[in-house]
Write an enzyme that holds these catalytic residues in place. Structure first.
Site, short mmCIF file in Angstrom:
data_model
loop_
_atom_site.label_atom_id
_atom_site.label_comp_id
_atom_site.label_asym_id
_atom_site.label_seq_id
_atom_site.Cartn_x
_atom_site.Cartn_y
_atom_site.Cartn_z
N ARG A 194 -5.24 -67.22 -5.18
CA ARG A 194 -5.21 -65.91 -4.52
C ARG A 194 -4.28 -64.96 -5.29
NH1 ARG A 194 -1.24 -67.27 0.71
NH2 ARG A 194 0.60 -66.31 -0.26
N ASP A 228 5.14 -61.10 -6.02
CA ASP A 228 6.05 -60.17 -6.70
C ASP A 228 7.17 -60.97 -7.36
OD1 ASP A 228 4.87 -57.66 -5.35
OD2 ASP A 228 5.43 -58.92 -3.66
N GLU A 248 -2.18 -62.71 -7.48
CA GLU A 248 -2.16 -62.38 -8.90
C GLU A 248 -1.72 -63.56 -9.78
OE1 GLU A 248 -0.93 -58.46 -9.97
OE2 GLU A 248 -0.03 -59.11 -11.86
N TYR A 280 -5.31 -66.86 1.55
CA TYR A 280 -4.79 -66.15 2.71
C TYR A 280 -5.49 -66.69 3.96
CZ TYR A 280 -3.10 -63.09 -0.97
OH TYR A 280 -2.48 -62.62 -2.10
O1 TRH Z 1 1.81 -65.06 -2.86
P1 TRH Z 1 0.68 -64.21 -3.27
O2 TRH Z 1 -0.31 -63.93 -2.24
O3 TRH Z 1 1.24 -62.88 -3.85
C1 TRH Z 1 0.65 -61.64 -3.63
C2 TRH Z 1 0.00 -61.07 -4.84
O4 TRH Z 1 0.82 -61.15 -5.96
C3 TRH Z 1 -0.38 -59.64 -4.60
O5 TRH Z 1 -0.94 -59.07 -5.76
C4 TRH Z 1 0.84 -58.88 -4.18
O6 TRH Z 1 0.55 -57.58 -3.93
C5 TRH Z 1 1.38 -59.53 -2.95
O7 TRH Z 1 1.71 -60.86 -3.24
C6 TRH Z 1 2.58 -58.83 -2.44
O8 TRH Z 1 -0.10 -64.90 -4.50
P2 TRH Z 1 0.29 -65.07 -6.04
O9 TRH Z 1 0.31 -63.79 -6.76
O10 TRH Z 1 -0.61 -66.09 -6.55
O11 TRH Z 1 1.74 -65.64 -6.04
C7 TRH Z 1 2.04 -66.93 -5.62
C8 TRH Z 1 3.16 -67.50 -6.47
O12 TRH Z 1 3.60 -68.72 -5.89
C9 TRH Z 1 2.72 -67.84 -7.88
O13 TRH Z 1 3.79 -67.59 -8.77
C10 TRH Z 1 2.44 -69.33 -7.81
C11 TRH Z 1 3.50 -69.76 -6.85
N1 TRH Z 1 3.29 -71.01 -6.11
C12 TRH Z 1 4.20 -72.02 -6.30
O14 TRH Z 1 5.13 -71.90 -7.12
N2 TRH Z 1 4.07 -73.17 -5.58
C13 TRH Z 1 3.06 -73.35 -4.69
O15 TRH Z 1 2.98 -74.42 -4.06
C14 TRH Z 1 2.11 -72.30 -4.54
C15 TRH Z 1 0.97 -72.48 -3.58
C16 TRH Z 1 2.25 -71.14 -5.25
#
Ligand code: TRH
Length: 384
Positions: free
Chosen positions: A276, A23, A278, A199
């Site tokens: 994973r 988010d 979004e 996850y």
């Molecule tokens: O963290 P998430 O599992 O977020 C999820 C999804 O958005 C899901 O749709 C939502 O409903 C839920 O949260 C509440 O995965 P996502 O979306 O990939 O977000 C991770 C963010 O972290 C993304 O902006 C990439 C960033 N990131 C980094 O900046 N550094 C890192 O080392 C990693 C692993 C990720």
């Protein structure tokens, strides 16, 4: 509505952190693009600063109000006073605005344009629902639904204007420097480099075991601490950030949770990315490398429908055997049945096709206007 004949000057983005980083990740990226590329004044209201701080270390986790990268970041607390000069309100992921705030919006001579930014899905119904309005049941206000997506009839995907050029400029030298900056040697071919963000319920230990038992040297880079128990189960020793653990053909590199921009570099430095949610899912597509996706689990199984819908679109451009191998591994990764040895061997055999396709897919998506540009255009269209 937006004041006639003027570019919407101030946009308020409202973000509730449900869990994880997605988010905050999406909202921060959107805020940056709107400000840096469209010159808008952006206020990001967020109820939990901790995930934002992980993505952007310049954020002060305690400040009620701060300006970072020219974006006004405000803690969105109960009863927070929302100024009434905003032209556009983005309610991210339908997070809900307070009755008081909505009443205040309706009372304005020119109420702001209220847009609900929805979750990403490749399902076909998204085309029909994008840009639909729903009138408020009591007040003279409408909410407009804006869907990201993979077709010209959706709002597109978040993409910084310079992203493809930065990705393409990140060659072998930059990749080596990336690994070295995290205390590792620059792994070169024939070592296969993979990044892993998943996850905890993904079959990580089973997959790492298969990699360890294989003949090809493999590096798996794991940012952040959440998968350390699975790594420890396979590699035995107590893992800590910055260390490299080995078993058989496998080397696991433990990285810190990276700032958002550096996470892109990790994706670009790898041959294959497991992602994973979004935002990392979208970034892996922009990385133009083969990917495996674990959607965020939803009670009603909606995540499985999302995965199948995406596989349908993505697989349409692939030779049938490659599409089948991709689907088999993705399904196994997402709780389906199957044998990990066979599924991984199938995906590895498909890698050359997938590498070509990933580039083509990224180029094809880049031909659509990006989400922030489409939002700005939408706001202009609604000027009355
Ligand atoms: O963290 P998430 O599992 O977020 C999820 C999804 O958005 C899901 O749709 C939502 O409903 C839920 O949260 C509440 O995965 P996502 O979306 O990939 O977000 C991770 C963010 O972290 C993304 O902006 C990439 C960033 N990131 C980094 O900046 N550094 C890192 O080392 C990693 C692993 C990720």
């Amino acid at each position: 509505m937006v004041t006639a004949h003027s570019k919407p000057a101030t946009w308020d983005i409202f973000c509730k952190v449900v869990d994880n980083f997605g988010d905050a990740g999406v909202c921060w990226r959107l805020a940056r693009i709107l400000q840096h590329e469209h010159g808008l004044r952006v206020r990001l209201w967020i109820d939990d600063l901790a995930p934002l701080q992980a993505l952007c270390p310049a954020i002060d986790g305690d400040a009620r109000a701060q300006r970072v990268e020219n974006i006004d970041v405000r803690q969105w607390t109960v009863g927070a006073r929302i100024p009434d000069d905003g032209a556009v309100v983005i309610e991210a992921f339908g997070c809900g605005l307070s009755d008081e705030h909505v009443t205040q919006m309706a009372a304005r001579t020119h109420p702001p344009l209220w847009i609900v930014l929805e979750y990403l899905s490749a399902e076909t119904w998204v085309d029909e629902h994008h840009r639909l309005a729903s009138p408020h049941p009591r007040l003279a206000l409408k909410r407009w639904f804006f869907f990201p997506g993979f077709t010209a009839r959706t709002g597109g995907l978040l993409r910084e204007a310079d992203l493809p050029a930065r990705r393409d400029a990140f060659g072998p030298e930059q990749q080596q420097a990336f690994w070295r900056s995290h205390g590792h040697t620059g792994a070169v071919s024939p070592v296969l480099k993979l990044s892993l963000f998943a996850y905890a319920d993904a079959p990580v230990a089973a997959w790492l075991t298969v990699l360890a038992q294989g003949t090809q040297p493999v590096v798996v880079a794991v940012p952040g601490p959440s998968l350390l128990p699975a790594v420890q189960a396979v590699c035995g020793s107590a893992p800590h950030e910055g260390s490299a653990l080995r078993r058989g053909a496998l080397e696991v590199r433990l990285l810190p949770f990276l700032p958002q921009a550096q996470y892109d570099e990790l994706l670009w430095a790898c041959d294959f990315n497991l992602v994973r949610g979004e935002d990392s899912f979208v970034r892996a597509q922009w990385a133009a490398r083969p990917l495996v996706w674990q959607p965020y689990r939803q009670e009603d199984g909606a995540h499985q429908r999302k995965m199948e819908a995406f596989l349908g679109r993505y697989g349409a451009g692939l030779p049938p055997a490659t599409a089948a191998a991709t689907a088999a591994f993705w399904r196994l990764w997402n709780g389906g049945s199957g044998d990990m040895v066979t599924a991984w061997a199938g995906l590895r055999a498909a890698a050359p096709d997938l590498a070509k396709h990933a580039r083509h897919w990224a180029d094809q998506l880049a031909a659509f206007r990006d989400l922030a540009a489409q939002l700005v255009e939408f706001a202009h269209d609604k000027v009355e």
